[in-house]
Design a protein around this motif. Structure first.
Motif, PDB file in Angstrom:
ATOM      1  N   UNK A  68     -92.801 -27.921  31.401  1.00 21.42           N
ATOM      2  CA  UNK A  68     -92.675 -28.530  32.717  1.00 21.42           C
ATOM      3  C   UNK A  68     -91.360 -28.095  33.340  1.00 21.42           C
ATOM      4  N   UNK A  69     -91.367 -27.570  34.555  1.00 27.78           N
ATOM      5  CA  UNK A  69     -90.119 -27.112  35.174  1.00 27.78           C
ATOM      6  C   UNK A  69     -89.077 -28.235  35.237  1.00 27.78           C
ATOM      7  N   UNK A  70     -87.873 -27.914  34.837  1.00 27.85           N
ATOM      8  CA  UNK A  70     -86.787 -28.895  34.803  1.00 27.85           C
ATOM      9  C   UNK A  70     -86.054 -28.887  36.139  1.00 27.85           C
ATOM     10  N   UNK A  71     -86.584 -29.652  37.078  1.00 33.41           N
ATOM     11  CA  UNK A  71     -85.952 -29.768  38.385  1.00 33.41           C
ATOM     12  C   UNK A  71     -86.210 -31.171  38.913  1.00 33.41           C
ATOM     13  N   UNK A  72     -85.371 -31.593  39.860  1.00 32.65           N
ATOM     14  CA  UNK A  72     -85.392 -32.988  40.300  1.00 32.65           C
ATOM     15  C   UNK A  72     -86.538 -33.326  41.249  1.00 32.65           C
ATOM     16  N   UNK A  73     -87.087 -32.369  41.947  1.00 33.29           N
ATOM     17  CA  UNK A  73     -88.248 -32.569  42.825  1.00 33.29           C
ATOM     18  C   UNK A  73     -89.115 -31.322  42.793  1.00 33.29           C
ATOM     19  N   UNK A  74     -90.371 -31.463  43.151  1.00 31.62           N
ATOM     20  CA  UNK A  74     -91.329 -30.363  43.276  1.00 31.62           C
ATOM     21  C   UNK A  74     -91.675 -29.708  41.942  1.00 31.62           C
ATOM     22  N   UNK A  75     -91.404 -30.391  40.838  1.00 33.79           N
ATOM     23  CA  UNK A  75     -91.726 -29.828  39.530  1.00 33.79           C
ATOM     24  C   UNK A  75     -93.234 -29.702  39.337  1.00 33.79           C
ATOM     25  N   UNK A  76     -94.006 -30.616  39.910  1.00 36.62           N
ATOM     26  CA  UNK A  76     -95.459 -30.523  39.802  1.00 36.62           C
ATOM     27  C   UNK A  76     -95.995 -29.348  40.622  1.00 36.62           C
ATOM     28  N   UNK A  77     -95.428 -29.131  41.787  1.00 34.82           N
ATOM     29  CA  UNK A  77     -95.792 -27.997  42.640  1.00 34.82           C
ATOM     30  C   UNK A  77     -95.470 -26.688  41.918  1.00 34.82           C
ATOM     31  N   UNK A  78     -94.304 -26.627  41.301  1.00 34.74           N
ATOM     32  CA  UNK A  78     -93.869 -25.427  40.584  1.00 34.74           C
ATOM     33  C   UNK A  78     -94.755 -25.171  39.364  1.00 34.74           C
ATOM     34  N   UNK A  79     -95.124 -26.230  38.645  1.00 36.33           N
ATOM     35  CA  UNK A  79     -96.012 -26.074  37.496  1.00 36.33           C
ATOM     36  C   UNK A  79     -97.363 -25.508  37.940  1.00 36.33           C
ATOM     37  N   UNK A  80     -97.907 -26.015  39.037  1.00 29.62           N
ATOM     38  CA  UNK A  80     -99.182 -25.495  39.543  1.00 29.62           C
ATOM     39  C   UNK A  80     -99.046 -24.013  39.898  1.00 29.62           C
ATOM     40  N   UNK A  81     -97.919 -23.623  40.481  1.00 28.86           N
ATOM     41  CA  UNK A  81     -97.697 -22.209  40.821  1.00 28.86           C
ATOM     42  C   UNK A  81     -97.615 -21.356  39.555  1.00 28.86           C
ATOM     43  N   UNK A  82     -96.914 -21.851  38.523  1.00 29.39           N
ATOM     44  CA  UNK A  82     -96.824 -21.116  37.253  1.00 29.39           C
ATOM     45  C   UNK A  82     -98.198 -20.949  36.616  1.00 29.39           C
ATOM     46  N   UNK A  83     -99.007 -21.983  36.678  1.00 32.33           N
ATOM     47  CA  UNK A  83    -100.349 -21.912  36.094  1.00 32.33           C
ATOM     48  C   UNK A  83    -101.230 -20.922  36.859  1.00 32.33           C
ATOM     49  N   UNK A  84    -101.105 -20.892  38.196  1.00 31.03           N
ATOM     50  CA  UNK A  84    -101.877 -19.927  38.984  1.00 31.03           C
ATOM     51  C   UNK A  84    -101.451 -18.505  38.641  1.00 31.03           C
ATOM     52  N   UNK A  85    -100.138 -18.270  38.512  1.00 31.52           N
ATOM     53  CA  UNK A  85     -99.646 -16.936  38.155  1.00 31.52           C
ATOM     54  C   UNK A  85    -100.168 -16.534  36.777  1.00 31.52           C
ATOM     55  N   UNK A  86    -100.140 -17.472  35.842  1.00 31.53           N
ATOM     56  CA  UNK A  86    -100.609 -17.187  34.486  1.00 31.53           C
ATOM     57  C   UNK A  86    -102.078 -16.813  34.497  1.00 31.53           C
ATOM     58  N   UNK A  87    -102.891 -17.574  35.211  1.00 29.29           N
ATOM     59  CA  UNK A  87    -104.327 -17.287  35.215  1.00 29.29           C
ATOM     60  C   UNK A  87    -104.617 -15.961  35.910  1.00 29.29           C
TER      61      UNK A  87
END
Length: 164
Positions: free
Chosen positions: A46-65
């Motif tokens: 899970x991205x270690x940031x104070x806001x938008x970590x869920x948005x960033x995780x979704x972006x990482x998952x899209x890049x991975x797929x």
């Protein structure tokens, strides 16, 4: 207003969010993102940031797929995709929606997603959102990286001890 109060328009928001998630693969944290551990580890947790970590995780998952078929040398048996799991809905706190109303919260959520997508960092967003600086961190490393360093250090210590 009690805990059971549903502000006007909240069911329309739920429907729109489910459609957005289905069409654009954009889930956010209050939608209970569930992924296998090996994929979670592959994207770095899970991205270690104070806001938008869920948005960033979704972006990482899209890049991975998107990368996975290329990494598999054309031997893809099944494409990965985001799926909405049927069953009972996940419950999350309605306090913000109850306090500020559906229009305001929807507008602010969209505004912050657009500011983040436009390049504003999590710490700056935190300042705008909460009206104060983001919490200071004791380390530049994420909690995951700190745990990994400790694990590697303990393994190195065991190897060094076994040599003597």
């Amino acid at each position: 207003a009690g805990n059971n109060y549903c502000p006007p328009g909240i069911f329309a928001v739920e429907t729109a969010v489910n459609i957005r998630t289905y069409l654009y693969s954009l889930p956010y944290g209050d939608q209970a993102i569930s992924i296998p551990k090996h994929i979670y580890d592959f994207v770095g947790g899970f991205p270690d940031q104070c806001l938008m970590e869920d948005y960033e995780l979704a972006a990482l998952l899209r890049k991975r797929s998107a990368l996975l078929p290329k990494m598999m040398s054309g031997v893809v048996t099944e494409m990965e995709e985001l799926k909405i799991i049927p069953g009972k809905a996940v419950l999350c706190s309605p306090r913000r929606w109850q306090k500020f109303g559906v229009l305001y919260v929807t507008f602010m959520n969209s505004k912050f997603v657009n500011l983040y997508a436009g390049g504003l960092g999590p710490n700056q967003l935190y300042g705008l959102y909460y009206g104060c600086q983001a919490p200071r961190r004791d380390s530049e490393l994420s909690p995951w990286e700190i745990d990994m360093q400790a694990l590697l250090s303990s393994k190195e210590d065991k190897v060094e001890t076994s040599r003597h």
